[in-house]
Design a protein around this motif. Structure first.
Motif, PDB file in Angstrom:
ATOM      1  N   THR A 245      -9.856  42.606  29.758  1.00  0.00           N
ATOM      2  CA  THR A 245     -10.952  43.084  30.597  1.00  0.00           C
ATOM      3  C   THR A 245     -10.477  44.358  31.288  1.00  0.00           C
ATOM      4  OG1 THR A 245     -10.188  41.865  32.525  1.00  0.00           O
ATOM      5  CG2 THR A 245     -11.724  40.716  31.078  1.00  0.00           C
ATOM      6  N   GLY A 246     -11.418  45.072  31.898  1.00  0.00           N
ATOM      7  CA  GLY A 246     -11.064  46.324  32.569  1.00  0.00           C
ATOM      8  C   GLY A 246     -10.004  46.099  33.634  1.00  0.00           C
ATOM      9  N   MET A 261      -5.448  41.994  15.985  1.00  0.00           N
ATOM     10  CA  MET A 261      -6.751  42.330  16.575  1.00  0.00           C
ATOM     11  C   MET A 261      -6.673  42.135  18.083  1.00  0.00           C
ATOM     12  SD  MET A 261     -10.491  40.927  15.470  1.00  0.00           S
ATOM     13  CE  MET A 261     -10.626  39.325  16.237  1.00  0.00           C
ATOM     14  N   LEU A 262      -7.391  42.966  18.819  1.00  0.00           N
ATOM     15  CA  LEU A 262      -7.557  42.772  20.274  1.00  0.00           C
ATOM     16  C   LEU A 262      -9.041  42.639  20.549  1.00  0.00           C
ATOM     17  CD1 LEU A 262      -5.143  45.291  20.128  1.00  0.00           C
ATOM     18  CD2 LEU A 262      -4.979  44.403  22.445  1.00  0.00           C
ATOM     19  N   GLU A 263      -9.355  41.847  21.554  1.00  0.00           N
ATOM     20  CA  GLU A 263     -10.764  41.663  21.899  1.00  0.00           C
ATOM     21  C   GLU A 263     -11.005  42.249  23.284  1.00  0.00           C
ATOM     22  OE1 GLU A 263     -12.560  38.137  20.100  1.00  0.00           O
ATOM     23  OE2 GLU A 263     -13.362  37.719  22.080  1.00  0.00           O
ATOM     24  N   VAL A 264     -12.070  43.003  23.413  1.00  0.00           N
ATOM     25  CA  VAL A 264     -12.416  43.603  24.703  1.00  0.00           C
ATOM     26  C   VAL A 264     -13.618  42.849  25.248  1.00  0.00           C
ATOM     27  CG1 VAL A 264     -13.173  45.725  25.842  1.00  0.00           C
ATOM     28  CG2 VAL A 264     -11.483  45.823  24.000  1.00  0.00           C
ATOM     29  N   ALA A 265     -13.519  42.433  26.524  1.00  0.00           N
ATOM     30  CA  ALA A 265     -14.511  41.507  27.069  1.00  0.00           C
ATOM     31  C   ALA A 265     -15.821  42.181  27.444  1.00  0.00           C
ATOM     32  CB  ALA A 265     -13.934  40.791  28.286  1.00  0.00           C
ATOM     33  N   GLU A 266     -15.829  43.505  27.560  1.00  0.00           N
ATOM     34  CA  GLU A 266     -17.070  44.191  27.938  1.00  0.00           C
ATOM     35  C   GLU A 266     -17.102  45.549  27.268  1.00  0.00           C
ATOM     36  OE1 GLU A 266     -16.050  44.765  32.342  1.00  0.00           O
ATOM     37  OE2 GLU A 266     -14.400  43.894  31.222  1.00  0.00           O
ATOM     38  N   PRO A 270     -13.895  53.780  28.196  1.00  0.00           N
ATOM     39  CA  PRO A 270     -12.494  54.137  28.509  1.00  0.00           C
ATOM     40  C   PRO A 270     -11.512  53.008  28.166  1.00  0.00           C
ATOM     41  CG  PRO A 270     -13.947  54.719  30.335  1.00  0.00           C
ATOM     42  CD  PRO A 270     -14.773  53.940  29.370  1.00  0.00           C
ATOM     43  N   LEU A 271     -11.948  51.750  28.406  1.00  0.00           N
ATOM     44  CA  LEU A 271     -11.078  50.618  28.085  1.00  0.00           C
ATOM     45  C   LEU A 271     -10.856  50.517  26.575  1.00  0.00           C
ATOM     46  CD1 LEU A 271      -9.536  48.036  28.862  1.00  0.00           C
ATOM     47  CD2 LEU A 271     -11.713  46.809  28.778  1.00  0.00           C
TER      48      LEU A 271
END
Ligand code: SF4
Length: 461
Positions: A245-246, A261-266, A270-271
């Protein structure tokens, strides 16, 4: 080196016994009076008198019907039909505490059988349930093994692939004087179309985390896990998908392994850019709650190609619609935008039985993520209704061993993969990638009913 994918199954019995389906209630005075009458009638012939009428052995314990062995009862009702005065068969209310309104006791039973044995549950007496219903039960797969004997399910005489690709697949490659001048494909493969999602906060314990991470490694799949907890539980490896997350972006710098793999929560540009800068060779996935069609298309437009679309634990999106409609909607939107083949969709939420995996894939997912079935395989008990990912609560039996848990979930995966192979074999499909969005192999109950009954007065769709 090529190796044929195989999941090693072994017996991993339940550590907590499940309540029996039925309660067998025998009136002791009634039974004693009956035995006395038979004693007189048959002049003390013990062979006849002690031959109680249950071929499943419910009354064959040391004291017979005075202490019936309820776990053996299959509910044939012979005893209560023959001796209604002193035998009754009742549903066991304790079973309602096994799951919740969505993850019913029968589903829990099935998962426990699959997790303990690694086998496909087969009921020899034929199917006695409904032929349609809500949710996944409103979608039927078109299986016709008799007319399509080309594939051979689990017996392996003809190989059926369950491999899926996750990543970015550009529609074409561009070259200038032999040099690639377009974005290269960034794809990796997983041998089963099933990923493991984060366990709920109430179960983030050392045993559960090591069990899930160990099984993900053993089965060559992936476990999504919060990045800030990686150090605490000392889990690492390419099978771990850190969820960022940010607020936790700084933890990216401390990761000591390169995730596949990476997962981004939102959706935070920029993140996303920071994640990609830190791990340029890793696939980046965006986690989104369903329904998400508009946001999905905007994200695709901004260059994201892998999505983890989530319904709640009961398979419902934020607008109350079921996962079938939501997955189909997302898939159709990408098809309409002519970018479906460049995008990977992992669908999650409400997938609690083996047949839900091919159904979700038919609805447009490339693969699925599992949540509550993994916990049920570890014999976690539901504490109330489990709907929301953040607030649902579960209770695990005491003293679970990691090796036992790894074997249980490996067995579950083996059983589900075999059932997936059976479905694909019956459909004549030789790889799961070809099943994605293959809606021609599905029938929808509501469509069929509409077709059959819409002209009949009183029909309401
Ligand atoms: S219902 Fe059937 S299986 Fe159950 S105790 Fe009676 S005879 Fe046995």
């Amino acid at each position: 080196m090529y190796h044929r994918y195989h999941l090693h199954t072994d017996s991993a019995p339940d550590v907590a016994s499940l309540p029996s389906h039925l309660l067998v209630r025998v009136s002791k005075p009634g039974l004693a009076g009956f035995l006395l009458r038979e004693f007189v009638h048959y002049r003390g012939n013990r062979t006849i008198i002690l031959n109680r009428p249950c071929m499943y052995g419910v009354f064959s314990g040391p004291v017979g019907g005075f202490a019936p062995r309820e776990h053996l009862c299959v509910g044939c009702l012979r005893c209560t039909t023959q001796y209604p005065d002193f035998v009754s068969i009742l549903p066991n209310p304790a079973r309602s505490r096994l799951g919740d309104s969505y993850f019913t006791a029968d589903r829990v039973d099935t998962i426990c059988y699959e997790a303990s044995s690694g086998k496909i549950p087969v009921k020899g007496a034929g199917y006695r349930g409904l032929f349609g219903g809500d949710g996944w039960d409103g979608l039927w797969t078109d299986m016709s093994e008799i007319v399509r004997p080309t594939r051979d399910g689990i017996h392996g005489r003809e190989f059926i692939s369950t491999v899926i690709d996750i990543g970015t697949k550009p529609s074409c490659l561009g070259f200038t004087e032999g040099q690639l001048n377009s974005e290269p494909p960034r794809v990796f493969s997983v041998p089963i179309p099933v990923l493991f999602d984060i366990p709920p906060a109430s179960l983030l314990t050392d045993t559960v985390v090591r069990t899930l991470a160990g099984t993900a490694a053993a089965t060559e799949t992936l476990l999504v896990f919060p990045i800030e907890a990686l150090q605490k539980f000392a889990v690492s490896g390419s099978h771990i998908v850190p969820l960022v997350t940010g607020a936790q972006a700084a933890a990216l710098e401390e990761l000591r392994f390169e995730p596949a793999m990476l997962e981004v929560a939102e959706w935070d540009q920029p993140l996303l850019a920071r994640v990609q800068r830190r791990f340029p060779r890793s696939v980046v996935c965006l986690r989104m709650a369903l329904p998400s069609t508009d946001a999905l298309l905007r994200a695709v437009g901004s260059g994201i190609r892998v999505f983890h679309l989530l319904a709640d634990y009961h398979g419902r999106g934020n607008d109350g619609r079921f996962a079938i409609d939501l997955f189909r909607e997302a898939h159709k939107a990408l098809v309409a935008e002519r970018c479906r083949d460049q995008v990977t969709i992992i669908g999650g939420g409400g997938i609690i039985a083996a047949e839900h995996v091919p159904k979700a894939i038919i609805c447009g997912c490339d693969g699925v993520s599992l949540d509550t079935p993994l916990l049920v395989a570890l014999q976690a008990q539901f504490v109330g209704e489990a709907v929301n990912r953040e607030t649902s609560s579960f209770k695990l039996p005491c003293g679970l061993a990691v090796d036992w848990g790894v074997q249980r979930i490996t067995n579950l995966m083996a059983s589900w993969r075999d059932q997936l192979l059976e479905v694909m074999g019956a459909m004549g499909l030789r790889e799961v990638r070809r099943m994605r969005g293959e809606i021609g192999r599905a029938m929808f109950q509501r469509d069929l009913e509409k077709e059959a009954f819409s002209e009949i007065a009183g029909y309401a769709s």
